[in-house]
Enzyme design. Structure first.
Site, PDB file in Angstrom:
ATOM      1  N   SER A 228       0.845  -1.409   0.003  1.00 57.54           N
ATOM      2  CA  SER A 228      -0.120   0.111  -0.182  1.00 57.54           C
ATOM      3  C   SER A 228       0.982   1.253   0.053  1.00 57.54           C
ATOM      4  O   SER A 228       2.023   1.101   0.359  1.00 57.54           O
ATOM      5  CB  SER A 228      -1.138  -0.127   1.298  1.00 57.54           C
ATOM      6  OG  SER A 228      -1.563   1.379   1.474  1.00 57.54           O
TER       7      SER A 228
ATOM      8  N   TYR B 178      -1.776  -0.891  10.647  1.00 58.72           N
ATOM      9  CA  TYR B 178      -1.836  -1.327   9.074  1.00 58.72           C
ATOM     10  C   TYR B 178      -0.625  -0.739   8.259  1.00 58.72           C
ATOM     11  O   TYR B 178      -0.012  -1.465   7.483  1.00 58.72           O
ATOM     12  CB  TYR B 178      -3.168  -0.910   8.407  1.00 58.72           C
ATOM     13  CG  TYR B 178      -3.346  -1.013   7.099  1.00 58.72           C
ATOM     14  CD1 TYR B 178      -3.726  -2.226   6.596  1.00 58.72           C
ATOM     15  CD2 TYR B 178      -3.311   0.015   6.041  1.00 58.72           C
ATOM     16  CE1 TYR B 178      -3.853  -2.488   5.371  1.00 58.72           C
ATOM     17  CE2 TYR B 178      -3.185  -0.203   4.873  1.00 58.72           C
ATOM     18  CZ  TYR B 178      -3.735  -1.536   4.347  1.00 58.72           C
ATOM     19  OH  TYR B 178      -3.540  -1.624   2.984  1.00 58.72           O
TER      20      TYR B 178
END
Length: 266
Positions: free
Chosen positions: A147, A160
């Site tokens: 990401s 995360y």
């Protein structure tokens, strides 16, 4: 090593295939590459429906492995079942979970499940399959879905973004270790994707498809597959996301964290 990763009439394993990016990647492999797809996720009904869709629409083979990748025994079973009677040529490790909110309110068991899914299962499966490719001298490929959050400290997604930072660093390092043996590793680092994961985290109330850096799952899958078959070692899709990744290299991390906190604050 061949310049291109050939997926036609070969098996590609896709984790997190029951929805979102994983589902669209499986569809794209069958539709655009003519590849066979081995689908991995927790929801049997979703997997079986997708497998039937791919067989009937595109004439490829499709099979399912129901597994929870937060469970070490399931991770081992995925590799064992995938390689029984099949020559797996490519692996897409897409499964992941997130949490949007204050880090101090993240339940410890939820963090452990995130770590096991986002990091431990990805390292274990990439190790097993890379070794499988090397031992059989097949010029296979791995795609690790990371990401843009890997490049920037993301308040309210602290755990995360930390897991994705690990995967990006690990994947790029692994790529250098195995490339001489004919195996490619691609790290794919998208920004926001309009998927079920966004809905479950509650972030869909804040970010919508078409917003800054947001992509549809179908558009994102097209970028990912293009990078994968071209054996790129790092791919960030979209001009806005590429600009964010560049900013992460040029601007102070503390400044970026402050600006991100203002945007992500619940």
């Amino acid at each position: 090593m061949n310049r291109m990763l050939e997926l036609r009439a070969r098996w590609t394993l896709v984790t997190g295939a029951s929805s979102g990016l994983g589902q669209e990647l499986a569809r794209s492999i069958a539709r655009d590459q003519g590849g066979h797809v081995l689908l991995v996720a927790r929801r049997r009904d979703k997997l079986e429906a997708l497998a039937e869709e791919l067989r009937s629409r595109h004439g490829v083979q499709a099979a399912c492995i129901v597994a929870d990748l937060s469970r070490p025994e399931d991770v081992e079973r995925v590799y064992t079942e995938a390689t029984q009677g099949r020559d797996v040529h490519a692996v897409i490790l897409n499964a992941g979970v997130t949490y949007w909110g204050e880090a101090l309110k993240l339940d410890w068991s939820a963090f452990q499940a995130m770590l096991d899914t986002n990091v431990t299962s990805m390292v274990r499966l990439s190790t097993l399959f890379a070794r499988h490719f090397v031992e059989r001298r097949t010029e296979g490929g791995l795609l690790l879905v990371s990401s843009v959050a890997a490049f920037i400290p993301v308040p309210y997604q602290a755990a995360y973004s930390g897991t994705k930072a690990f995967i990006t660093s690990y994947g790029q390092a692994l790529a250098q270790e195995v490339r001489a043996q004919g195996v490619s590793v691609t790290v794919f680092a998208p920004g926001g994707i309009a998927t079920e994961l966004l809905e479950k985290s509650g972030m869909s109330n804040r970010f919508k498809a078409g917003d800054l850096g947001m992509m549809s799952a179908e558009e994102c899958a097209a970028h990912a597959l293009r990078a994968f078959v071209h054996r790129k070692e790092l791919s960030v899709p979209g001009l806005i996301n590429q600009t964010l990744a560049l900013a992460a290299r040029l601007l102070p991390r503390g400044f970026l964290a402050q600006r991100t906190a203002a945007m992500y604050r619940p």
